[in-house]
Design an enzyme around this catalytic site. Sequence first.
Site, PDB file in Angstrom:
ATOM      1  N   MET A   1      56.352 -56.490  24.130  1.00  0.00           N
ATOM      2  CA  MET A   1      56.653 -55.835  22.850  1.00  0.00           C
ATOM      3  C   MET A   1      57.400 -54.530  23.121  1.00  0.00           C
ATOM      4  SD  MET A   1      53.629 -56.834  20.260  1.00  0.00           S
ATOM      5  CE  MET A   1      52.404 -55.672  20.811  1.00  0.00           C
TER       6      MET A   1
ATOM      7  N   HIS B   1      56.315 -50.249  30.807  1.00  0.00           N
ATOM      8  CA  HIS B   1      55.696 -49.367  31.802  1.00  0.00           C
ATOM      9  C   HIS B   1      55.506 -50.157  33.094  1.00  0.00           C
ATOM     10  CE1 HIS B   1      52.157 -51.660  30.826  1.00  0.00           C
ATOM     11  NE2 HIS B   1      52.233 -51.282  29.559  1.00  0.00           N
ATOM     12  N   GLU B   2      54.872 -49.515  34.065  1.00  0.00           N
ATOM     13  CA  GLU B   2      54.698 -50.147  35.392  1.00  0.00           C
ATOM     14  C   GLU B   2      54.001 -51.514  35.316  1.00  0.00           C
ATOM     15  OE1 GLU B   2      55.832 -49.292  38.398  1.00  0.00           O
ATOM     16  OE2 GLU B   2      56.966 -47.783  37.275  1.00  0.00           O
TER      17      GLU B   2
ATOM     18  N   HIS C   1      54.372 -53.805  32.986  1.00  0.00           N
ATOM     19  CA  HIS C   1      55.402 -54.818  32.694  1.00  0.00           C
ATOM     20  C   HIS C   1      56.289 -55.046  33.917  1.00  0.00           C
ATOM     21  CE1 HIS C   1      54.724 -53.124  28.523  1.00  0.00           C
ATOM     22  NE2 HIS C   1      54.539 -54.412  28.323  1.00  0.00           N
TER      23      HIS C   1
ATOM     24  N   GLN D   1      50.896 -60.062  14.709  1.00  0.00           N
ATOM     25  CA  GLN D   1      49.676 -59.872  15.500  1.00  0.00           C
ATOM     26  C   GLN D   1      49.005 -58.523  15.262  1.00  0.00           C
ATOM     27  OE1 GLN D   1      51.960 -60.371  19.284  1.00  0.00           O
ATOM     28  NE2 GLN D   1      50.530 -58.865  20.095  1.00  0.00           N
TER      29      GLN D   1
ATOM     30  N   GLN E   1      46.487 -59.448  33.405  1.00  0.00           N
ATOM     31  CA  GLN E   1      45.033 -59.667  33.349  1.00  0.00           C
ATOM     32  C   GLN E   1      44.341 -58.701  32.377  1.00  0.00           C
ATOM     33  OE1 GLN E   1      42.966 -61.893  34.551  1.00  0.00           O
ATOM     34  NE2 GLN E   1      41.029 -60.807  34.205  1.00  0.00           N
TER      35      GLN E   1
ATOM     36  N   GLN F   1      43.932 -62.779  25.651  1.00  0.00           N
ATOM     37  CA  GLN F   1      45.267 -63.324  25.358  1.00  0.00           C
ATOM     38  C   GLN F   1      45.618 -64.414  26.373  1.00  0.00           C
ATOM     39  OE1 GLN F   1      48.841 -61.117  23.912  1.00  0.00           O
ATOM     40  NE2 GLN F   1      49.320 -60.955  26.070  1.00  0.00           N
TER      41      GLN F   1
ATOM     42  N   VAL G   1      47.680 -53.352  36.274  1.00  0.00           N
ATOM     43  CA  VAL G   1      48.235 -52.191  36.983  1.00  0.00           C
ATOM     44  C   VAL G   1      47.626 -50.940  36.348  1.00  0.00           C
ATOM     45  CG1 VAL G   1      50.361 -50.969  37.605  1.00  0.00           C
ATOM     46  CG2 VAL G   1      50.369 -53.456  37.415  1.00  0.00           C
TER      47      VAL G   1
ATOM     48  N   SER H   1      51.096 -49.651  26.681  1.00  0.00           N
ATOM     49  CA  SER H   1      52.054 -48.908  25.846  1.00  0.00           C
ATOM     50  C   SER H   1      51.310 -47.946  24.932  1.00  0.00           C
ATOM     51  CB  SER H   1      52.890 -49.877  25.018  1.00  0.00           C
ATOM     52  OG  SER H   1      53.446 -50.845  25.872  1.00  0.00           O
TER      53      SER H   1
END
Length: 284
Positions: free
Chosen positions: A30, A34-35, A37, A61, A148, A153, A176, A186
């Site tokens: 979305m 950040h790290e 992703h 959602q 994870q 999800q 992460v 995010s």
Amino acid sequence: MEIINRRQRMFSISRKLRRENKTVAFVPTMGALHEGHIALVKEARQAADVVVVSIFVNPAQFNDKGDLERYPRDVTADAAMLAEFEVDYIFAPEENEIYPAGFSTYVYVEGVSESMEGAARPGHFRGVATIVTILFNTIRPDKAFFGQKDVQQVAVVRRLSADLGFETEIVVIPTVREESGLAMSSRNENLTPEEREKASIVFRALGEAKSAFKNGERNAATLTEIVIKAIRSEPLARLDYIAAVDAESLEPIDKIEDREAVLAAAVYFGNVRLIDNVRLNRKQ
Ligand code: PAF
């Protein structure tokens, strides 16, 4: 790298890639990258000929309008970041490309959608399952990458993919974390500096329970109580839920036996809601 806004264009690119026998790795996002992703993108880059990243803040959602409005958006910054990691295509459609007038088909995965996030955010997983179905159908990836951190999800997408017969392999990448242990999200952008510092309590609390598990504690109520106590010690934190569930079915469990379990929590800092989880299995 090409940025694609139209669904028709994405369809024709994916048809072309299939004709050329190119494998496609897909990272759905979305935006507000950040790290966390980037870890997914790096794995995707290793896994296929072509990498597609989608950026779409999916209104279906969000059950809270304020949360949707506050969700950070900066496609230009996201695209600049993705260019560094040799992404081939960014699929960034406008809302009406995905949900045109008259749209009325939704996908709901029974069972795994119902507890935890599903109970706290009614309609959330219906929105996730619907957008993932649309994206998989548009992009037709060989592999799709998920974090994870969003453990429920992952369970929903696995069930969805198996039930609807998608040929996409679901790949799950470990969470992460920031240096403090806070899971990258995010939503962390919406925390005040003080909340961001204190939010590491979520990981520390789960970590305490994990240590107790490693030391032989198998009772789910005792493990969740450890988390509750630790979270309560932080005045800025407000626990929404803590659950001990089977890692695959997400059914609540009383005692952790041979099957892998997950301790999952949602915690508010101000109006920002953070989620995190740890896996509990005997092999760790
Ligand atoms: O995890 C997310 O960012 C979203 O839920 C996803 C998978 C991109 C669907 O909108």
